[in-house]
Design a protein around this motif. Structure first.
Motif, PDB file in Angstrom:
ATOM      1  N   CYS A  92     -41.024   8.443 105.850  1.00 15.16           N
ATOM      2  CA  CYS A  92     -42.222   8.354 106.684  1.00 15.16           C
ATOM      3  C   CYS A  92     -41.785   8.202 108.132  1.00 15.16           C
ATOM      4  O   CYS A  92     -40.879   7.419 108.432  1.00 15.16           O
ATOM      5  CB  CYS A  92     -43.034   7.132 106.250  1.00 15.16           C
ATOM      6  SG  CYS A  92     -44.481   6.836 107.277  1.00 15.16           S
ATOM      7  N   HIS A 134     -49.579  11.467 100.890  1.00 18.59           N
ATOM      8  CA  HIS A 134     -48.938  10.540 101.832  1.00 18.59           C
ATOM      9  C   HIS A 134     -49.836  10.303 103.060  1.00 18.59           C
ATOM     10  O   HIS A 134     -50.007   9.157 103.496  1.00 18.59           O
ATOM     11  CB  HIS A 134     -47.583  11.132 102.244  1.00 18.59           C
ATOM     12  CG  HIS A 134     -46.782  10.284 103.182  1.00 18.59           C
ATOM     13  ND1 HIS A 134     -45.583   9.704 102.818  1.00 18.59           N
ATOM     14  CD2 HIS A 134     -46.990   9.931 104.480  1.00 18.59           C
ATOM     15  CE1 HIS A 134     -45.114   9.017 103.858  1.00 18.59           C
ATOM     16  NE2 HIS A 134     -45.933   9.146 104.872  1.00 18.59           N
ATOM     17  N   HIS A 138     -52.061   6.958 104.626  1.00 15.60           N
ATOM     18  CA  HIS A 138     -52.085   6.403 105.993  1.00 15.60           C
ATOM     19  C   HIS A 138     -53.524   6.152 106.450  1.00 15.60           C
ATOM     20  O   HIS A 138     -53.803   5.150 107.106  1.00 15.60           O
ATOM     21  CB  HIS A 138     -51.411   7.355 106.987  1.00 15.60           C
ATOM     22  CG  HIS A 138     -49.911   7.254 107.013  1.00 15.60           C
ATOM     23  ND1 HIS A 138     -49.250   6.069 107.222  1.00 15.60           N
ATOM     24  CD2 HIS A 138     -48.945   8.194 106.873  1.00 15.60           C
ATOM     25  CE1 HIS A 138     -47.932   6.292 107.204  1.00 15.60           C
ATOM     26  NE2 HIS A 138     -47.722   7.571 106.990  1.00 15.60           N
TER      27      HIS A 138
HETATM   28 NI    NI Z   1     -45.898   8.493 106.810  1.00 13.92          NI
END
Ligand code: NI
Length: 170
Positions: A92, A134, A138
């Protein structure tokens, strides 16, 4: 314009982002900057809170800009279907230097809006499905770390906290 990427520990990354209700010049500029920032990093996806803006906006390009026409901009994404499972090493941009094997759906169907406010449906598999999952995390205030066992997550968090204390987390 490339914007600084916000790192783990910042409050904006730990809370759910706000849905976009109006697409104004500010949202258009934000998306342009997110795209530039993602390619520069380089990364295959970026969510608005990673540049400090708590709005439900994400960009992805599973080719990292290697191929044309793979760039996606999705506002207010919702996962409408998920199928199968894949296990790959994942990192990330907000947690530089760390990665782990994370289980994600093999295929994902998303519904959201494009920059014109038009509803779009996108289907992604493999790396694109991973990026979809992913980046939606967030927007919900979550990290890939939240998919790990307590022990693995704790090891990484301890190492990050140490870097923060040493002033090396920036
Ligand atoms: Ni990320």
């Amino acid at each position: 314009m490339i914007r600084p990427i916000v790192l783990w520990g910042a409050e904006v990354l730990e809370k759910p982002s706000e849905p976009v209700s109006n697409i104004t010049d500010a949202e258009i500029k934000l998306v342009q900057d997110m795209i530039e920032t993602m390619y520069k990093a380089p990364g295959v996806g970026l969510a608005a809170p990673q540049v400090g803006v708590s709005k439900r906006i994400m960009v992805t390009d599973a080719t990292g800009g290697e191929k044309k026409n793979h760039l996606l901009t999705i506002l207010n994404p919702e996962m409408v279907a998920a199928e199968g499972e894949q296990f790959e090493e994942e990192g990330c941009l907000s947690i530089p230097g760390f990665s782990a094997v994370v289980a994600r759906p093999k295929k994902i169907v998303l519904r959201g809006l494009d920059l014109n406010g038009k509803e779009i449906i996108f289907e992604g598999s493999d790396l694109l499905a991973r990026a979809f999952s992913h980046e939606i995390d967030h927007l919900d205030g979550k990290f890939f770390l939240d998919h790990l066992s307590f022990i693995k997550r704790d090891i990484i968090k301890r190492r990050i906290r140490k870097l923060i204390r040493q002033g090396k987390w920036e």
